[in-house]
Write a protein that holds these residues in place. Structure first.
Motif, PDB file in Angstrom:
ATOM      1  N   ILE A 190      -6.011   3.812 -12.140  1.00 50.32           N
ATOM      2  CA  ILE A 190      -5.296   3.509 -10.776  1.00 50.32           C
ATOM      3  C   ILE A 190      -5.993   5.067 -10.313  1.00 50.32           C
ATOM      4  CG2 ILE A 190      -2.687   3.422  -9.964  1.00 50.32           C
ATOM      5  CD1 ILE A 190      -2.476   1.226 -12.025  1.00 50.32           C
ATOM      6  N   PRO A 191      -5.124   4.898  -8.744  1.00 55.57           N
ATOM      7  CA  PRO A 191      -5.710   6.837  -8.600  1.00 55.57           C
ATOM      8  C   PRO A 191      -4.173   7.205  -8.763  1.00 55.57           C
ATOM      9  CG  PRO A 191      -6.176   4.767  -7.393  1.00 55.57           C
ATOM     10  CD  PRO A 191      -5.639   4.283  -7.738  1.00 55.57           C
ATOM     11  N   GLU A 192      -4.877   8.298  -9.900  1.00 53.49           N
ATOM     12  CA  GLU A 192      -2.773   9.600  -9.595  1.00 53.49           C
ATOM     13  C   GLU A 192      -2.186   9.264  -8.702  1.00 53.49           C
ATOM     14  OE1 GLU A 192      -2.704  12.972 -12.246  1.00 53.49           O
ATOM     15  OE2 GLU A 192      -3.928  12.766 -11.123  1.00 53.49           O
ATOM     16  N   ASP A 193      -2.738   9.175  -7.249  1.00 53.94           N
ATOM     17  CA  ASP A 193      -1.393   9.709  -6.221  1.00 53.94           C
ATOM     18  C   ASP A 193      -0.703   8.645  -6.427  1.00 53.94           C
ATOM     19  OD1 ASP A 193      -3.422   7.867  -4.864  1.00 53.94           O
ATOM     20  OD2 ASP A 193      -3.875   9.407  -3.484  1.00 53.94           O
ATOM     21  N   ARG A 194      -1.127   7.556  -6.633  1.00 55.99           N
ATOM     22  CA  ARG A 194      -0.157   5.902  -6.540  1.00 55.99           C
ATOM     23  C   ARG A 194       1.396   6.108  -8.320  1.00 55.99           C
ATOM     24  NH1 ARG A 194      -2.410   1.708  -4.157  1.00 55.99           N
ATOM     25  NH2 ARG A 194       0.186   1.661  -3.332  1.00 55.99           N
ATOM     26  N   PHE A 195       1.321   7.314  -8.557  1.00 52.61           N
ATOM     27  CA  PHE A 195       2.116   7.458  -9.627  1.00 52.61           C
ATOM     28  C   PHE A 195       3.158   8.550  -8.957  1.00 52.61           C
ATOM     29  CE2 PHE A 195      -1.623   5.289 -11.620  1.00 52.61           C
ATOM     30  CZ  PHE A 195      -1.133   4.689 -12.986  1.00 52.61           C
ATOM     31  N   GLN A 196       4.681   8.013  -9.571  1.00 53.09           N
ATOM     32  CA  GLN A 196       5.789   8.539  -9.627  1.00 53.09           C
ATOM     33  C   GLN A 196       5.964   8.583 -11.017  1.00 53.09           C
ATOM     34  OE1 GLN A 196       8.074   8.339  -6.415  1.00 53.09           O
ATOM     35  NE2 GLN A 196      10.012   8.807  -7.766  1.00 53.09           N
ATOM     36  N   THR A 197       6.160   9.729 -11.783  1.00 53.04           N
ATOM     37  CA  THR A 197       6.593   9.702 -13.216  1.00 53.04           C
ATOM     38  C   THR A 197       7.953  10.428 -13.233  1.00 53.04           C
ATOM     39  OG1 THR A 197       5.618  12.155 -12.977  1.00 53.04           O
ATOM     40  CG2 THR A 197       4.088  10.419 -13.481  1.00 53.04           C
ATOM     41  N   VAL A 198       8.691   9.816 -14.291  1.00 49.27           N
ATOM     42  CA  VAL A 198       9.919  10.096 -14.578  1.00 49.27           C
ATOM     43  C   VAL A 198      10.736  10.800 -15.678  1.00 49.27           C
ATOM     44  CG1 VAL A 198      10.867   8.026 -12.181  1.00 49.27           C
ATOM     45  CG2 VAL A 198      10.423   7.703 -15.023  1.00 49.27           C
ATOM     46  N   ALA A 199      11.481  11.467 -15.488  1.00 45.33           N
ATOM     47  CA  ALA A 199      11.907  12.251 -16.598  1.00 45.33           C
ATOM     48  C   ALA A 199      13.223  11.522 -17.507  1.00 45.33           C
ATOM     49  CB  ALA A 199      12.650  13.690 -16.084  1.00 45.33           C
ATOM     50  N   THR A 248       0.954  -1.594  -0.166  1.00 45.95           N
ATOM     51  CA  THR A 248      -0.095   0.123  -0.010  1.00 45.95           C
ATOM     52  C   THR A 248       1.217   1.666   0.039  1.00 45.95           C
ATOM     53  OG1 THR A 248       0.115  -0.126   2.397  1.00 45.95           O
ATOM     54  CG2 THR A 248      -2.375  -0.897   1.254  1.00 45.95           C
ATOM     55  N   GLU A 249       2.290   1.581   0.103  1.00 43.97           N
ATOM     56  CA  GLU A 249       2.738   2.398   0.258  1.00 43.97           C
ATOM     57  C   GLU A 249       3.842   2.465  -1.160  1.00 43.97           C
ATOM     58  OE1 GLU A 249       2.635   4.930   3.116  1.00 43.97           O
ATOM     59  OE2 GLU A 249       1.144   3.364   3.472  1.00 43.97           O
ATOM     60  N   ALA A 250       3.573   1.533  -1.767  1.00 45.28           N
ATOM     61  CA  ALA A 250       4.543   1.246  -2.635  1.00 45.28           C
ATOM     62  C   ALA A 250       3.813   2.430  -3.926  1.00 45.28           C
ATOM     63  CB  ALA A 250       4.520  -0.067  -3.605  1.00 45.28           C
ATOM     64  N   LYS A 251       4.927   2.845  -4.771  1.00 42.11           N
ATOM     65  CA  LYS A 251       4.579   4.192  -6.246  1.00 42.11           C
ATOM     66  C   LYS A 251       4.876   2.951  -7.410  1.00 42.11           C
ATOM     67  CE  LYS A 251       3.710   8.010  -3.851  1.00 42.11           C
ATOM     68  NZ  LYS A 251       2.530   8.219  -3.879  1.00 42.11           N
ATOM     69  N   ALA A 252       3.892   3.179  -8.347  1.00 41.84           N
ATOM     70  CA  ALA A 252       4.064   3.494  -9.842  1.00 41.84           C
ATOM     71  C   ALA A 252       4.856   4.539 -10.627  1.00 41.84           C
ATOM     72  CB  ALA A 252       2.711   2.660 -10.443  1.00 41.84           C
ATOM     73  N   ILE A 253       6.744   3.630 -11.380  1.00 42.45           N
ATOM     74  CA  ILE A 253       7.524   4.438 -11.197  1.00 42.45           C
ATOM     75  C   ILE A 253       7.090   4.271 -12.999  1.00 42.45           C
ATOM     76  CG2 ILE A 253       9.310   5.444 -11.667  1.00 42.45           C
ATOM     77  CD1 ILE A 253      10.043   4.248  -9.351  1.00 42.45           C
ATOM     78  N   CYS A 254       7.105   5.496 -14.040  1.00 45.05           N
ATOM     79  CA  CYS A 254       6.731   5.024 -15.278  1.00 45.05           C
ATOM     80  C   CYS A 254       6.734   6.693 -16.117  1.00 45.05           C
ATOM     81  CB  CYS A 254       5.279   4.746 -15.613  1.00 45.05           C
ATOM     82  SG  CYS A 254       3.883   5.675 -15.318  1.00 45.05           S
ATOM     83  N   THR A 255       6.689   7.132 -17.097  1.00 44.79           N
ATOM     84  CA  THR A 255       6.633   8.155 -18.036  1.00 44.79           C
ATOM     85  C   THR A 255       5.001   8.595 -17.961  1.00 44.79           C
ATOM     86  OG1 THR A 255       5.553   6.923 -19.850  1.00 44.79           O
ATOM     87  CG2 THR A 255       8.292   7.255 -19.350  1.00 44.79           C
ATOM     88  N   GLU A 256       5.436  10.101 -17.878  1.00 47.11           N
ATOM     89  CA  GLU A 256       3.892  10.919 -17.846  1.00 47.11           C
ATOM     90  C   GLU A 256       2.493  10.796 -19.073  1.00 47.11           C
ATOM     91  OE1 GLU A 256       1.106  13.311 -16.245  1.00 47.11           O
ATOM     92  OE2 GLU A 256       3.777  13.155 -16.037  1.00 47.11           O
ATOM     93  N   LYS A 257       3.207   9.532 -20.025  1.00 50.24           N
ATOM     94  CA  LYS A 257       2.329   9.082 -21.002  1.00 50.24           C
ATOM     95  C   LYS A 257       1.696   7.564 -20.716  1.00 50.24           C
ATOM     96  CE  LYS A 257       3.811  11.247 -25.174  1.00 50.24           C
ATOM     97  NZ  LYS A 257       4.268  10.621 -26.883  1.00 50.24           N
ATOM     98  N   CYS A 258       2.903   7.050 -19.911  1.00 48.04           N
ATOM     99  CA  CYS A 258       2.824   5.241 -19.403  1.00 48.04           C
ATOM    100  C   CYS A 258       1.146   5.315 -17.974  1.00 48.04           C
ATOM    101  CB  CYS A 258       3.788   5.100 -18.780  1.00 48.04           C
ATOM    102  SG  CYS A 258       3.180   2.778 -18.980  1.00 48.04           S
ATOM    103  N   LYS A 259       1.633   6.857 -17.534  1.00 44.73           N
ATOM    104  CA  LYS A 259       0.280   6.884 -15.726  1.00 44.73           C
ATOM    105  C   LYS A 259      -1.300   6.919 -16.929  1.00 44.73           C
ATOM    106  CE  LYS A 259      -0.695  10.632 -13.582  1.00 44.73           C
ATOM    107  NZ  LYS A 259      -0.207  12.086 -12.616  1.00 44.73           N
ATOM    108  N   ALA A 260      -1.417   8.110 -18.112  1.00 42.60           N
ATOM    109  CA  ALA A 260      -2.115   7.989 -18.247  1.00 42.60           C
ATOM    110  C   ALA A 260      -2.619   6.951 -18.698  1.00 42.60           C
ATOM    111  CB  ALA A 260      -1.563   9.421 -20.053  1.00 42.60           C
ATOM    112  N   MET A 261      -1.516   6.067 -19.421  1.00 42.59           N
ATOM    113  CA  MET A 261      -2.658   4.625 -19.896  1.00 42.59           C
ATOM    114  C   MET A 261      -2.750   3.567 -19.635  1.00 42.59           C
ATOM    115  SD  MET A 261      -0.389   4.460 -23.386  1.00 42.59           S
ATOM    116  CE  MET A 261      -0.153   5.144 -25.173  1.00 42.59           C
TER     117      MET A 261
END
Length: 389
Positions: free
Chosen positions: A114-123, A94-107
């Motif tokens: 998946i709730p937006e607050d579970r993501f951590q996007t990376v440049a 429950t404390e984990a974050k999904a790391i991905c690109t911004e486009k991947c997050k949207a997909m």
């Protein structure tokens, strides 16, 4: 299957899909496939790279039974065969974050809600310190979707490449051992999935060149502990010149078109031009796609059906148009009974091929002297042009 240790603190997880025979309702899988995930434990943080296809999520959850904490799940690519387990992992940890690109997050949000607050996007080029292990995220769009990235782990020299360098093959070999078998599977995979993006892939290969890659961990197939094996193959497939090869996908209803194919094949072989033929009535499109990786010339051979090409010939043309081989020449041969619009319709199906169209050869019924002469001239033209490759 139980987790398998790659090295201290790094484990293979995932599923071997032995019996799957079709991917995306399109791509044949004669050897099944694998869905690879990787667990990496740093001194401070633990990360899971990718997951498995949706029907097999229970397998990776079983493999994680004794893993108390995951801080991040990296989703390199939103396609469900890799991201299918992301929601379950986030629910379990429950404390984990999904790391991905911004486009991947949207997909992923579109696909799994998946709730937006579970993501951590990376440049692109951003790094993450796990404690003794540093991750660098490299955006690599269009291998083979627009949102994709790979991860390089500097201290261990591992490239987690997701679909890049993958091979659809179910094998218990953790590392590549049967190179001939893997080469064929990887070439099939490249031809069917990556070839439309060859120019971009060539640029991505250039970007990876300065990295000290000692192990490649793809999301399909065995790991490459000799990375040059697959890196050199990709450089050839993506950037190399076409070979002295003519590929002839053909279909024949009453034998006339087959006679033309036989005659042209003999004429080409007499001129030291290699030929690969594919009977479209029973073709493995993966084999055809692999041949197109190397072909300098593509000849589509078809009879006329109600003034147009046989539907299977149009399918072959559509396939070639989709995967965009590096062929330089193309033409059409075939037979008809009373009238035909084959040339116009096949040519219209090939807008993505940047090729020189050689004069087509069509004839009524079986090939006669005139058609044979024209086929011989076509063979001359092909042989002459192939000498310039």
């Amino acid at each position: 299957m139980k987790p398998r240790q790659i090295k201290e603190g790094i484990f293979w997880m995932g599923s071997l899909d032995w019996d799957r025979r079709l991917f995306d309702a399109l791509i044949p899988l004669p050897d099944g496939t694998t869905y690879n995930a990787y667990l990496v434990q740093g001194q401070d943080k633990t990360v899971l790279f990718d997951t498995v296809d949706i029907p097999l999520v229970s397998e990776i959850l079983d493999q994680l039974q004794n893993v108390e904490r995951i801080d991040y799940v990296v989703s390199h690519h939103a396609e469900p065969d890799h991201s299918g387990g992301v929601p379950a992992i986030l629910e379990k940890y429950t404390e984990a974050k999904a790391i991905c690109t911004e486009k991947c997050k949207a997909m992923l949000m579109d696909r799994f809600e998946i709730p937006e607050d579970r993501f951590q996007t990376v440049a692109d080029g951003e790094t993450l310190d796990l404690g003794g292990r540093t991750l660098e995220f490299l955006h690599m769009p269009w291998v083979h979707w627009p949102e994709t990235m790979v991860t390089f782990m500097k201290e261990d020299g591992i490239l987690f490449s997701c679909d890049l360098f993958g091979s659809h093959i179910a094998s218990t070999d953790l590392f590549v051992r049967d190179k001939a078998r893997v080469y064929e599977a990887a070439k099939r995979y490249y031809a069917e999935i990556m070839m439309p993006f060859a120019k971009l892939i060539a640029k991505h290969l250039e970007r990876l060149a300065p990295y000290d890659i000692r192990l490649i961990a793809p999301s399909h197939g065995s790991l490459y502990d000799e990375p040059a094996f697959i890196l050199d193959a990709y450089r050839e497939w993506a950037s190399g010149k076409p070979h002295n090869l003519v590929v002839i996908p053909y279909v024949s209803m009453h034998g006339s078109t087959r006679m033309m194919v036989d005659f042209l094949t003999d004429e080409l072989v007499r001129r030291d031009v290699n030929v690969m033929r594919f009977d479209l009535s029973e073709v493995d499109i993966g084999k055809l796609a692999m041949a197109l990786v190397d072909a300098a010339t593509v000849i589509i051979a078809t009879p006329t059906v109600l003034t147009g090409p046989h539907p299977k010939a149009l399918y072959a043309a559509a396939l070639a148009n989709l995967i965009r081989p590096k062929a330089r020449y193309a033409s059409i041969i075939g037979s008809y009974g009373w009238g035909t619009k084959v040339v116009e319709q096949v040519a219209a199906a090939l807008p993505n091929l940047k090729v020189e169209i050689l004069p087509p050869v069509l004839g009524k019924g079986i090939p006669k002297t005139e058609e044979k002469k024209a086929l011989s001239e076509m063979a001359d033209q092909i042989a002459e042009r192939h000498q310039e490759l």
